[in-house]
Scaffold this motif. Structure first.
Motif, mmCIF file in Angstrom:
data_model
loop_
_atom_site.group_PDB
_atom_site.id
_atom_site.type_symbol
_atom_site.label_atom_id
_atom_site.label_comp_id
_atom_site.label_asym_id
_atom_site.label_seq_id
_atom_site.Cartn_x
_atom_site.Cartn_y
_atom_site.Cartn_z
ATOM 1 N N LEU A 35 -11.989 35.917 -2.465
ATOM 2 C CA LEU A 35 -10.682 36.163 -1.853
ATOM 3 C C LEU A 35 -9.526 35.567 -2.644
ATOM 4 O O LEU A 35 -8.387 36.026 -2.522
ATOM 5 N N GLY A 36 -9.801 34.543 -3.427
ATOM 6 C CA GLY A 36 -8.716 33.799 -4.064
ATOM 7 C C GLY A 36 -8.341 32.621 -3.182
ATOM 8 O O GLY A 36 -8.531 32.650 -1.960
ATOM 9 N N ALA A 37 -7.798 31.583 -3.785
ATOM 10 C CA ALA A 37 -7.538 30.335 -3.069
ATOM 11 C C ALA A 37 -6.544 30.506 -1.920
ATOM 12 O O ALA A 37 -6.735 29.959 -0.831
ATOM 13 N N VAL A 38 -5.466 31.271 -2.132
ATOM 14 C CA VAL A 38 -4.419 31.400 -1.109
ATOM 15 C C VAL A 38 -4.943 32.136 0.119
ATOM 16 O O VAL A 38 -4.778 31.672 1.259
ATOM 17 N N VAL A 39 -5.572 33.288 -0.084
ATOM 18 C CA VAL A 39 -6.072 34.080 1.044
ATOM 19 C C VAL A 39 -7.170 33.318 1.779
ATOM 20 O O VAL A 39 -7.185 33.258 3.020
ATOM 21 N N PHE A 40 -8.089 32.716 1.038
ATOM 22 C CA PHE A 40 -9.166 31.964 1.678
ATOM 23 C C PHE A 40 -8.607 30.819 2.510
ATOM 24 O O PHE A 40 -9.005 30.613 3.658
ATOM 25 N N SER A 41 -7.688 30.052 1.930
ATOM 26 C CA SER A 41 -7.113 28.912 2.646
ATOM 27 C C SER A 41 -6.357 29.364 3.892
ATOM 28 O O SER A 41 -6.445 28.739 4.952
ATOM 29 N N PHE A 42 -5.622 30.490 3.780
ATOM 30 C CA PHE A 42 -4.865 31.006 4.925
ATOM 31 C C PHE A 42 -5.792 31.417 6.065
ATOM 32 O O PHE A 42 -5.592 31.027 7.220
ATOM 33 N N VAL A 43 -6.826 32.197 5.753
ATOM 34 C CA VAL A 43 -7.746 32.675 6.796
ATOM 35 C C VAL A 43 -8.487 31.498 7.415
ATOM 36 O O VAL A 43 -8.622 31.396 8.648
ATOM 37 N N ARG A 44 -8.964 30.593 6.588
ATOM 38 C CA ARG A 44 -9.724 29.443 7.082
ATOM 39 C C ARG A 44 -8.864 28.570 7.996
ATOM 40 O O ARG A 44 -9.295 28.180 9.085
ATOM 41 N N MET A 45 -7.649 28.256 7.565
ATOM 42 C CA MET A 45 -6.800 27.379 8.377
ATOM 43 C C MET A 45 -6.281 28.089 9.617
ATOM 44 O O MET A 45 -6.013 27.441 10.631
ATOM 45 N N SER A 46 -6.152 29.398 9.582
ATOM 46 C CA SER A 46 -5.778 30.144 10.783
ATOM 47 C C SER A 46 -6.875 30.026 11.838
ATOM 48 O O SER A 46 -6.599 29.860 13.035
ATOM 49 N N ILE A 47 -8.130 30.096 11.384
ATOM 50 C CA ILE A 47 -9.264 29.914 12.295
ATOM 51 C C ILE A 47 -9.234 28.510 12.903
ATOM 52 O O ILE A 47 -9.418 28.327 14.113
ATOM 53 N N VAL A 48 -8.985 27.517 12.054
ATOM 54 C CA VAL A 48 -8.917 26.123 12.524
ATOM 55 C C VAL A 48 -7.780 25.952 13.523
ATOM 56 O O VAL A 48 -7.940 25.308 14.574
ATOM 57 N N ALA A 49 -6.607 26.529 13.215
ATOM 58 C CA ALA A 49 -5.442 26.403 14.102
ATOM 59 C C ALA A 49 -5.716 27.030 15.468
ATOM 60 O O ALA A 49 -5.373 26.450 16.506
ATOM 61 N N VAL A 50 -6.351 28.196 15.480
ATOM 62 C CA VAL A 50 -6.690 28.851 16.755
ATOM 63 C C VAL A 50 -7.680 27.999 17.543
ATOM 64 O O VAL A 50 -7.553 27.821 18.764
#
Length: 298
Positions: free
Chosen positions: A30-45
């Motif tokens: 995914l690349g660092a930005v997309v991976f970090s965004f999706v992962r942290m969105s899951i954590v935030a939810v």
């Protein structure tokens, strides 16, 4: 009575190690930005749901929330993005070692920004950490790179990204420290930090047609890896860490949870079907020993 907090602390390091292995393929895909965004969105939810259950900490004022937001931007937008950029280039073993430099960087920032005195043992610990890191770097054999080893041509950039990630994480901890020392509820604080980090990455995703397409077309195996990395690394790992801190000395718990570089080597051996070189083990032991001196020196 059995000290279960010891097993919880070691379990935390294991969760972080497994999370790194799970993140490896997903971050490369995914690349660092997309991976970090999706992962942290899951954590935030996830933490938003916990906040709904346990209620948001009413003691947090505007200044506290502002500091947590800055901490989240440093710790997620900068640190996590740089970390996963490093992970894709050098692999989970070396990246986990690079992450141990967070402790020395935190000492340096504490001295430069807050004027905190650095003890002689701490300085020795810093030297041991970086000495272990150098050993691990020299143990890499570009002619024998295998699964979880990263890329042969991007080692220098991967190391620089990893060190920059550790520096950003140290700054994130430094900014959040005054809020957490006031006894702020960890769930509420983590929710604010993860939400701030996720939103700070949102703009970089929204403005990129390619990154939006990557999220929409994410293969199910990669999606499962991202989700599992978030749940195991942040969810289970943090829960075990909190349990360990509730029953054991902070310095000992911090040392045990920092053994990820040691835990990750046998996992790579098992799943990657390749025995890590001897210098990698020596480097990991030295780095963890240096962290132990840093966190227990005060």
């Amino acid at each position: 009575m059995t000290s279960f907090w010891i097993f919880a602390a070691i379990g935390t390091a294991t969760c972080f190690a497994i999370s790194s292995l799970l993140a490896y393929d997903a971050a490369r895909s995914l690349g660092a930005v997309v991976f970090s965004f999706v992962r942290m969105s899951i954590v935030a939810v996830g933490f938003a749901l916990l906040v709904l259950i346990s209620d948001f900490d009413p003691s947090l004022d505007f200044w506290d929330i502002s500091l947590l937001i800055i901490s989240g931007i440093l710790g997620v937008f900068f640190s996590n993005t740089l970390r996963y950029s490093s992970l894709a280039r050098v692999g989970p073993s070396l990246q986990s070692l690079l992450n141990t430099t967070t402790a020395p960087f935190a000492l340096a920032l504490g001295f430069l920004v807050l004027g905190q005195v650095v003890s002689g043992l701490s300085l020795i610990g810093v030297g041991i950490v970086f000495g272990g890191l150098v050993l691990a770097i020299f143990s890499r054999n570009s002619d024998a790179l295998v699964r979880f080893s990263g890329e042969s041509g991007n080692v220098t950039s991967g190391i620089l990204f990893g060190l920059a990630s550790a520096l950003s994480r140290a700054g994130s901890v430094l900014v959040a420290a005054p809020v957490m020392l006031d006894g702020t509820d960890l769930i509420s604080a983590t929710f604010v930090r993860s939400l701030a980090g996720s939103l700070s990455l949102l703009l970089t995703v929204v403005l990129s047609t390619e990154r939006k397409a990557q999220i929409r077309s994410m293969p199910m195996p990669i999606a499962r890896q991202v989700f599992s990395s978030a749940v195991i690394g942040t969810g289970l790992g943090m829960t075990l860490q909190l349990y360990a801190l509730s029953g054991g000395p902070v310095g000992v718990v911090s040392t045990l949870t920092a053994t990820t570089p040691l835990v990750i080597l046998p996992l790579i051996w098992f799943f990657g079907k390749a025995r890590p070189p001897g210098l990698a083990w020596v480097g990991a032991i030295r780095a963890v020993s240096g962290v132990a001196l840093n966190v227990n020196a005060g």
